[in-house]
Design a protein around this motif. Structure first.
Motif, PDB file in Angstrom:
ATOM      1  N   GLU A  63     110.950  47.648  50.983  1.00 39.43           N
ATOM      2  CA  GLU A  63     112.053  46.703  50.940  1.00 39.43           C
ATOM      3  C   GLU A  63     111.513  45.285  50.823  1.00 39.43           C
ATOM      4  O   GLU A  63     110.474  44.947  51.386  1.00 39.43           O
ATOM      5  N   ALA A  64     112.245  44.441  50.104  1.00 46.11           N
ATOM      6  CA  ALA A  64     111.813  43.063  49.897  1.00 46.11           C
ATOM      7  C   ALA A  64     111.906  42.270  51.190  1.00 46.11           C
ATOM      8  O   ALA A  64     112.762  42.529  52.042  1.00 46.11           O
ATOM      9  N   GLU A  65     111.019  41.303  51.329  1.00 46.76           N
ATOM     10  CA  GLU A  65     111.103  40.403  52.474  1.00 46.76           C
ATOM     11  C   GLU A  65     111.936  39.169  52.149  1.00 46.76           C
ATOM     12  O   GLU A  65     112.374  38.451  53.040  1.00 46.76           O
ATOM     13  N   TYR A  66     112.148  38.927  50.857  1.00 47.99           N
ATOM     14  CA  TYR A  66     112.949  37.767  50.451  1.00 47.99           C
ATOM     15  C   TYR A  66     114.441  38.067  50.598  1.00 47.99           C
ATOM     16  O   TYR A  66     114.895  39.192  50.382  1.00 47.99           O
ATOM     17  N   GLU A  67     115.192  37.018  50.935  1.00 49.97           N
ATOM     18  CA  GLU A  67     116.651  37.095  50.968  1.00 49.97           C
ATOM     19  C   GLU A  67     117.231  35.830  50.356  1.00 49.97           C
ATOM     20  O   GLU A  67     116.621  34.764  50.403  1.00 49.97           O
ATOM     21  N   LEU A  68     118.421  35.978  49.791  1.00 51.12           N
ATOM     22  CA  LEU A  68     119.180  34.823  49.303  1.00 51.12           C
ATOM     23  C   LEU A  68     120.136  34.366  50.393  1.00 51.12           C
ATOM     24  O   LEU A  68     120.902  35.172  50.933  1.00 51.12           O
ATOM     25  N   LEU A  69     120.088  33.094  50.715  1.00 51.97           N
ATOM     26  CA  LEU A  69     121.009  32.509  51.692  1.00 51.97           C
ATOM     27  C   LEU A  69     121.993  31.638  50.927  1.00 51.97           C
ATOM     28  O   LEU A  69     121.626  30.622  50.333  1.00 51.97           O
ATOM     29  N   TRP A  70     123.265  32.043  50.920  1.00 54.89           N
ATOM     30  CA  TRP A  70     124.286  31.350  50.156  1.00 54.89           C
ATOM     31  C   TRP A  70     124.962  30.291  51.033  1.00 54.89           C
ATOM     32  O   TRP A  70     124.898  30.358  52.273  1.00 54.89           O
ATOM     33  N   PRO A  71     125.621  29.325  50.420  1.00 54.70           N
ATOM     34  CA  PRO A  71     126.266  28.254  51.197  1.00 54.70           C
ATOM     35  C   PRO A  71     127.274  28.758  52.230  1.00 54.70           C
ATOM     36  O   PRO A  71     127.474  28.116  53.262  1.00 54.70           O
TER      37      PRO A  71
END
Length: 465
Positions: free
Chosen positions: A173-181
């Motif tokens: 699983e990726a460690e990156y995440e997108l954090l949206w406004p």
């Protein structure tokens, strides 16, 4: 080797009334199929004297002693005993193959399984026909049979074409995440886009960044994988051999929309949502995928086209390895290729240009007024006072309108990005995810072309407001 259609030869042999002649033709066809895979073949060898053996096939360290049976009944335990007596008189490294056009009795399968110390592989008429029509290669079939017998403790015989492989490992699983406004966290996004195999990456390995002169090398392979489910099985196999990491980046392109994300696990999940993608505006009857991940000595990409149909048929699958040079130890690569069913046409080709190209934008500062989302990664050390790093940003694609920020030749190189609504950018220097405000600006664009597409790293940096 006779230059004939092997399947036609098999069909012609079926009509022969003389059983002895039919058996000799089976031996000749089997020998030709081994030769097609570059084995050295000898008919009626003396390796097992005083008993006679139909043929022996040798390629480097692989030695097969082959017995062919085309009778009206199935091969029985006496046939196995006869082959074992020949093996005991032959090369101790030889593996037996019993080919029976009409199959095998149950005691034969049990005997083969119980005596794995002296391996014998069973080959049926249906499997021989599949090899003759190049549904798979003989080398691949024998490799899979050997692995099944010696590693899994199974007799692989007449394997269904649609057999679903059991998951070997959990895909990373990726460690990156997108954090949206709005506070949402996701590991993928979709945006307006077009066809064109490209992918944004956080880490573009420069395979030429070594002390020695020269350029890197490329290895392209085309595994026999025919649908999206097979692609996930392929990734599972690569993960089991240590070739899939959480650092993978991927994209899926439809005619008017693109999907981007991180990690093999997320890619596998997104492939399953093809029906949602197929209902988007002006959706095409197929979609393109492009995937990249790091590996020892470089990176690789996977490109393919998959139908937006329940069959999920796949074509033009290619894995392109980009490596620093010719590895002295090729065993990991060969193990991967063989496990994926690729045994022939394996060539390391030197690149004719440097791998990574760079467009520097420092002399043209471009302020980024608004970010669509932040890309974050967790910080495990709680004593630092924050839980996540900001490693990148998602912004509107500023290079579309007139390419005012790029020279003409630079715009041509990156025109594949024209249709993308967004740019997924990497931060040259990470900063904490905290209450402070930051402004971002471009630094450079790095990109490389593999056999199938473009891997692009858009690098931005920041300053505290």
């Amino acid at each position: 080797m006779r230059d004939y259609d092997m399947r036609k030869l098999l069909q012609a042999a079926q009509d022969m009334p003389d059983a002895a002649r039919r058996g000799r033709e089976l031996e000749a066809i089997t020998a030709d199929l081994f030769r097609r895979d570059h084995f050295r073949v000898q008919l009626n060898p003396g390796a097992a004297r005083p008993r006679q053996t139909d043929l022996i096939a040798i390629k480097v360290t692989d030695v097969y002693l082959v017995e062919c049976k085309w009778r009206s009944d199935k091969a029985n335990i006496d046939d196995i005993d006869s082959l074992r007596s020949r093996l005991r008189r032959a090369d101790t490294h030889a593996i037996g193959i019993l080919l029976s056009y009409h199959g095998f009795t149950e005691p034969v399968l049990a005997e083969v399984l119980a005596n794995r110390a002296q391996p014998i592989l069973l080959l049926s008429g249906d499997e021989l026909e599949h090899v003759a029509t190049e549904f798979y290669t003989l080398s691949d079939l024998l490799w899979r049979k050997r692995q099944a017998l010696l590693v899994d403790g199974e007799v692989l015989l007449d394997e269904p074409a649609d057999r679903r492989a059991e998951r070997l490992v959990r895909l990373p699983e990726a460690e990156y995440e997108l954090l949206w406004p709005d506070g949402r966290r996701t590991r993928s996004l979709d945006c307006v886009g077009d066809f064109g195999q490209f992918v944004f990456t956080h880490d573009l390995t420069d395979i030429d960044w070594v002390p020695a002169s020269g350029v890197g090398v490329t290895l392209d392979i085309q595994p026999s994988t025919y649908n999206a489910r097979g692609l996930v099985d392929l990734l599972d196999t690569m993960a089991n051999l240590g070739w899939a990491t959480p650092h993978a980046h991927w994209s899926i392109q439809q005619s008017r929309r693109n999907w981007h994300g991180w990690g093999p696990h997320e890619f596998s999940a997104e492939l399953e949502r093809w029906e949602e993608r197929a209902t988007t505006e002006s959706a095409h009857h197929s979609e393109e995928i492009f995937y990249t991940d790091v590996c020892d000595g470089g990176f690789y990409t996977i490109g393919a086209t998959i139908s937006a149909h329940p069959s999920r048929q796949m074509r033009n699958l290619n894995i392109s390895f980009q490596l620093q040079g010719h590895p002295l130890d090729t065993r990991p690569l060969l193990e991967l290729c063989h496990t994926l069913g690729v045994h022939e046409n394996l060539y390391l080709r030197p690149r004719d240009t440097e791998s990574v190209q760079r467009i520097h934008l420092r002399h043209k500062p471009i302020d980024i007024d608004e970010t669509r989302a932040l890309i974050t990664a967790p910080e495990p050390d709680a004593e630092l006072g924050f839980s996540h790093w900001v490693t990148g940003v998602v912004i509107d694609n500023l290079f579309v309108a007139g390419h005012q920020h790029l020279k003409e030749e630079e715009a041509l190189e990156l025109r594949i990005l024209e249709g993308s609504e967004l740019l997924i950018c990497d931060l040259a220097e990470h900063h904490p995810r905290d209450e402070r405000r930051y402004n971002y600006h471009f630094e450079r664009i790095e990109y490389t072309r593999t056999t199938d597409g473009l891997v692009c790293r858009v690098v931005v940096n920041w300053q505290e407001v």
